[in-house]
Design a protein around this motif. Structure first.
Motif, PDB file in Angstrom:
ATOM      1  N   PRO A   1      34.783  36.077  31.519  1.00 51.64           N
ATOM      2  CA  PRO A   1      33.785  36.815  32.322  1.00 51.64           C
ATOM      3  C   PRO A   1      32.958  35.911  33.246  1.00 51.64           C
ATOM      4  CG  PRO A   1      33.792  37.685  30.088  1.00 51.64           C
ATOM      5  CD  PRO A   1      34.702  36.474  30.093  1.00 51.64           C
TER       6      PRO A   1
ATOM      7  N   LEU B   1      33.959  33.055  34.633  1.00 53.56           N
ATOM      8  CA  LEU B   1      34.782  32.630  35.764  1.00 53.56           C
ATOM      9  C   LEU B   1      34.951  33.777  36.758  1.00 53.56           C
ATOM     10  CD1 LEU B   1      36.226  29.923  36.515  1.00 53.56           C
ATOM     11  CD2 LEU B   1      38.331  31.196  36.163  1.00 53.56           C
ATOM     12  N   ILE B   2      35.089  34.971  36.233  1.00 56.12           N
ATOM     13  CA  ILE B   2      35.230  36.148  37.083  1.00 56.12           C
ATOM     14  C   ILE B   2      33.962  36.383  37.908  1.00 56.12           C
ATOM     15  CG2 ILE B   2      35.335  38.682  36.925  1.00 56.12           C
ATOM     16  CD1 ILE B   2      37.343  38.154  34.526  1.00 56.12           C
TER      17      ILE B   2
ATOM     18  N   TYR C   1      31.716  34.086  38.718  1.00 58.23           N
ATOM     19  CA  TYR C   1      31.664  33.012  39.714  1.00 58.23           C
ATOM     20  C   TYR C   1      32.535  33.381  40.918  1.00 58.23           C
ATOM     21  CZ  TYR C   1      29.396  29.163  37.046  1.00 58.23           C
ATOM     22  OH  TYR C   1      28.517  28.357  36.384  1.00 58.23           O
ATOM     23  N   THR C   2      33.728  33.868  40.631  1.00 57.49           N
ATOM     24  CA  THR C   2      34.675  34.187  41.695  1.00 57.49           C
ATOM     25  C   THR C   2      34.148  35.295  42.593  1.00 57.49           C
ATOM     26  OG1 THR C   2      36.457  33.645  40.149  1.00 57.49           O
ATOM     27  CG2 THR C   2      37.064  34.812  42.160  1.00 57.49           C
ATOM     28  N   MET C   3      33.626  36.343  41.982  1.00 54.81           N
ATOM     29  CA  MET C   3      33.165  37.489  42.766  1.00 54.81           C
ATOM     30  C   MET C   3      31.983  37.114  43.654  1.00 54.81           C
ATOM     31  SD  MET C   3      34.054  40.628  43.313  1.00 54.81           S
ATOM     32  CE  MET C   3      33.273  41.444  44.718  1.00 54.81           C
ATOM     33  N   VAL C   4      31.117  36.263  43.169  1.00 53.61           N
ATOM     34  CA  VAL C   4      29.986  35.817  43.992  1.00 53.61           C
ATOM     35  C   VAL C   4      30.490  34.970  45.161  1.00 53.61           C
ATOM     36  CG1 VAL C   4      27.895  34.384  44.020  1.00 53.61           C
ATOM     37  CG2 VAL C   4      28.305  35.977  42.136  1.00 53.61           C
ATOM     38  N   GLY C   5      31.479  34.135  44.895  1.00 56.35           N
ATOM     39  CA  GLY C   5      32.069  33.340  45.966  1.00 56.35           C
ATOM     40  C   GLY C   5      32.709  34.215  47.031  1.00 56.35           C
ATOM     41  N   VAL C   6      33.388  35.256  46.619  1.00 50.23           N
ATOM     42  CA  VAL C   6      34.044  36.172  47.557  1.00 50.23           C
ATOM     43  C   VAL C   6      33.009  36.872  48.436  1.00 50.23           C
ATOM     44  CG1 VAL C   6      35.294  38.354  47.732  1.00 50.23           C
ATOM     45  CG2 VAL C   6      36.096  36.588  46.155  1.00 50.23           C
TER      46      VAL C   6
ATOM     47  N   ASP D   1      30.133  35.898  49.251  1.00 52.15           N
ATOM     48  CA  ASP D   1      29.515  34.955  50.166  1.00 52.15           C
ATOM     49  C   ASP D   1      30.440  34.624  51.338  1.00 52.15           C
ATOM     50  OD1 ASP D   1      27.274  33.146  50.752  1.00 52.15           O
ATOM     51  OD2 ASP D   1      28.769  31.577  50.456  1.00 52.15           O
TER      52      ASP D   1
ATOM     53  N   PHE E   1      26.351  39.631  38.176  1.00 52.49           N
ATOM     54  CA  PHE E   1      27.320  38.576  38.473  1.00 52.49           C
ATOM     55  C   PHE E   1      26.613  37.362  39.082  1.00 52.49           C
ATOM     56  CE2 PHE E   1      31.606  41.074  38.959  1.00 52.49           C
ATOM     57  CZ  PHE E   1      31.440  41.589  37.691  1.00 52.49           C
ATOM     58  N   THR E   2      25.657  37.592  39.964  1.00 52.14           N
ATOM     59  CA  THR E   2      24.984  36.439  40.588  1.00 52.14           C
ATOM     60  C   THR E   2      24.184  35.668  39.553  1.00 52.14           C
ATOM     61  OG1 THR E   2      22.899  37.556  41.214  1.00 52.14           O
ATOM     62  CG2 THR E   2      24.746  37.674  42.773  1.00 52.14           C
TER      63      THR E   2
ATOM     64  N   ALA F   1      26.561  33.582  37.645  1.00 50.53           N
ATOM     65  CA  ALA F   1      27.120  32.529  38.487  1.00 50.53           C
ATOM     66  C   ALA F   1      26.115  31.435  38.830  1.00 50.53           C
ATOM     67  CB  ALA F   1      27.691  33.132  39.769  1.00 50.53           C
TER      68      ALA F   1
ATOM     69  N   PHE G   1      29.966  44.389  30.884  1.00 47.31           N
ATOM     70  CA  PHE G   1      31.247  44.907  31.364  1.00 47.31           C
ATOM     71  C   PHE G   1      31.588  46.214  30.643  1.00 47.31           C
ATOM     72  CE2 PHE G   1      33.579  40.884  33.149  1.00 47.31           C
ATOM     73  CZ  PHE G   1      32.510  40.650  33.989  1.00 47.31           C
TER      74      PHE G   1
ATOM     75  N   PHE H   1      39.474  38.397  46.070  1.00 47.34           N
ATOM     76  CA  PHE H   1      39.048  38.014  44.722  1.00 47.34           C
ATOM     77  C   PHE H   1      40.176  37.326  43.954  1.00 47.34           C
ATOM     78  CE2 PHE H   1      38.968  39.177  40.207  1.00 47.34           C
ATOM     79  CZ  PHE H   1      37.763  38.632  39.810  1.00 47.34           C
TER      80      PHE H   1
ATOM     81  N   LEU I   1      40.865  28.934  41.288  1.00 43.43           N
ATOM     82  CA  LEU I   1      40.094  28.406  40.158  1.00 43.43           C
ATOM     83  C   LEU I   1      40.971  28.229  38.918  1.00 43.43           C
ATOM     84  CD1 LEU I   1      36.759  30.410  40.614  1.00 43.43           C
ATOM     85  CD2 LEU I   1      37.097  27.960  40.956  1.00 43.43           C
TER      86      LEU I   1
ATOM     87  N   TYR J   1      32.558  24.502  43.295  1.00 47.51           N
ATOM     88  CA  TYR J   1      32.520  25.961  43.415  1.00 47.51           C
ATOM     89  C   TYR J   1      31.287  26.523  42.696  1.00 47.51           C
ATOM     90  CZ  TYR J   1      34.594  30.563  44.201  1.00 47.51           C
ATOM     91  OH  TYR J   1      34.833  31.846  44.641  1.00 47.51           O
TER      92      TYR J   1
ATOM     93  N   ARG K   1      28.099  25.846  44.485  1.00 53.51           N
ATOM     94  CA  ARG K   1      27.906  26.737  45.624  1.00 53.51           C
ATOM     95  C   ARG K   1      27.389  28.114  45.174  1.00 53.51           C
ATOM     96  NH1 ARG K   1      30.987  30.248  49.108  1.00 53.51           N
ATOM     97  NH2 ARG K   1      32.905  30.085  47.917  1.00 53.51           N
ATOM     98  N   THR K   2      27.974  28.673  44.123  1.00 52.33           N
ATOM     99  CA  THR K   2      27.517  29.998  43.690  1.00 52.33           C
ATOM    100  C   THR K   2      26.101  29.930  43.119  1.00 52.33           C
ATOM    101  OG1 THR K   2      28.569  29.775  41.500  1.00 52.33           O
ATOM    102  CG2 THR K   2      29.849  30.850  43.220  1.00 52.33           C
TER     103      THR K   2
ATOM    104  N   ARG L   1      22.790  32.169  44.394  1.00 48.89           N
ATOM    105  CA  ARG L   1      21.846  32.848  43.515  1.00 48.89           C
ATOM    106  C   ARG L   1      20.414  32.365  43.764  1.00 48.89           C
ATOM    107  NH1 ARG L   1      19.845  36.947  40.494  1.00 48.89           N
ATOM    108  NH2 ARG L   1      18.544  36.142  38.854  1.00 48.89           N
TER     109      ARG L   1
END
Lengths: 323, 323
Positions: free
Chosen positions: A192, A194-195, A197-202, A204, A225-226, A229, B225, B254, B261, B276, B279-280, B284
């Protein structure tokens, strides 16, 4: 609560260690708390704040005469630390850690430890997005789980005393083996994170939607998520590198399922989507009915432990959700 | 607050509609509220509870003489409903909806509406995991955003009055076009929901970890979740089928990022992971510094709107996070 350890040595003075200081003091669990940290800056802050009874320069010095040594450094730093302190550990001392991964920590630490100490790896399931010696607070572990992963040959009395310490700091305690711990955490926390982190990166990267819009118009879901992250990058890098197999297994299954749902969206297969969402709703309801969660968004902080029975009456007004 | 509409017709009596009843009554925004629902069971419950001033059998009957008609049905049911009510709409009436997707709703509804009504699509960003006529409460929209997506040729007075209604029900209101709405929601809500659904499904499939363990040992992350994944299956099926392009675009990005990653984990590329996550974390922090969120886990419910300035002082003690 009575004193459990005469001298506790905390190596690393971040969120977990500083919270342990406050929680141990709240309950009078240790006669003396000695701390040290890698950087002079952290040691200076700890001294200035009177965080520990003594702040010393090196880990070797910190563990001298301690009957409990707690390794509170990122998972990747545990092995070298163990090598450094090993010659200085007192006979009969208990060595523990607070790392989020157990298999890799045991593999890195255990070979260095002398036979005259007991190694009882531990993992408190608690944290915030903040880090450093000033981020700790006494209530961090209240009503949260701490998982103990005793290694082979550990004196049961050492494990029992460490359990009492965590209970004294407010936690519920369970024991399990390292492999199972690492798999459970991969599902509940590592994947969760990593997911998220990924969604926040997307979000941005997507220049057509501003960060401000993303936050303004997100209620549940993305906003959380933020927060996830924002956790400490070094700690999380080490978690993923050291719980590689379990995390990759969960992520592999996750992407497989996600692809099936993406295909259902693309082909307009509403039945597949409806059936999937109905199943996950049933999982959630089963959880509430079993009294294992409340509907309130307190992240379980105020709840009783699962084993204490049901506190699961749904409180719908407290649960934002949006479409 | 003064009366804004003489007769409001609510078609569909689920969470949003029943909350609108309570919120309109709290502020005295409507003289009369007429409701209807597809199933006899829902209509019977609404009658028994006195939810509306009148509960009628058909949508056609409900809209007779109404100066505001609110379509509160799943996105996929909007088109047929518009066809059904169109001949019965009063001249000068405003027609609006509460769907989570705007482009597809406009395409499905607008062609049926006579030129003597104003169509002002809307989307209140609020909800819970509960549904049905008894799930509503007056505070659902308090301090939450409602997005208005006026269509071409809409009388600005009609939009202004609908804005006043949502503000009277406690919301902050913004206007944007349908494409932008659908992209913003894909990022902030639709993709995160699909991801949460997926992760809950994966955990359930993994027989080596019990559902009870998954919940017991998850704090933030997974527990949230499951809450997301308990939302109404029909509503969400329709959201994904009707915001297909934007959702698939976001999910495509995504999975691309997630693969990068995963590869970094597999190859042990700690630098990539650290960069990564750093950055996230900055994203935040930027959000908190801009006063666009608090650190408290209230999902923004109690906060002032973004445009009202900063209420973003972090409160670290309230934010559970774990490794």
């Amino acid at each position: 609560m009575s004193v459990l350890y005469k001298r506790v040595a905390l190596i690393g003075l971040g969120l977990i260690a500083s919270s342990m200081v406050h929680a141990m003091r709240r309950a009078g669990l240790a006669d003396e708390i000695v701390g040290t940290a890698r950087t002079a800056e952290t040691r200076a802050i700890a001294r200035e704040d009177g965080l520990c009874d003594r702040v010393v320069e090196t880990a070797a010095e910190a563990v001298e005469g301690a009957d409990l040594v707690v390794l509170c450094v990122p998972v990747g730093a545990m092995g070298p630390l163990a090598a450094e302190i090993a010659p200085h550990l007192a006979p009969g001392a208990t060595v523990t850690d607070v790392g989020s991964v157990k298999g890799a920590v045991i593999a890195a630490v255990a070979p260095f430890l002398p036979s005259h100490v007991n190694f009882v790896p531990a993992h408190p399931l608690a944290g915030t997005e903040h880090s450093g010696p000033r981020s700790g607070f006494a209530e961090l572990f209240d009503n949260r789980w701490c998982l103990l992963v005793p290694t082979e040959g550990t004196d049961p009395n050492a494990t029992a005393r460490l359990r009492a310490l965590w209970e004294g700091m407010g936690s519920f305690v369970d024991e399990m083996d390292a492999d199972h711990h690492d798999l459970v955490l991969a599902v509940t926390s590592h994947a969760p994170h990593l997911i998220a982190y990924t969604m926040v990166g997307v979000a941005d990267d997507l220049r057509r939607v501003t960060d401000s819009e993303v936050i303004k118009y997100s209620a549940a879901g993305f906003r959380d998520f933020t927060r996830i992250a924002a956790s400490d990058p070094t700690m999380w890098r080490d978690v993923f590198l050291n719980n590689k197999d379990a995390t990759l297994e969960i992520l592999g299954r996750f992407t497989e399922e996600l692809f099936a749902l993406q295909r259902a969206i693309r082909t307009g297969d509403g039945d597949h989507l409806h059936a999937y969402f109905t199943r996950t709703r049933a999982i959630r309801r089963g959880i509430i009915e079993a009294g294992q969660d409340t509907a309130a968004p307190d992240f379980g902080r105020s709840g009783k432990p699962v084993t204490a029975g049901s506190d699961g009456a749904p409180r719908p007004a407290e649960e934002p959700r949006q479409g």
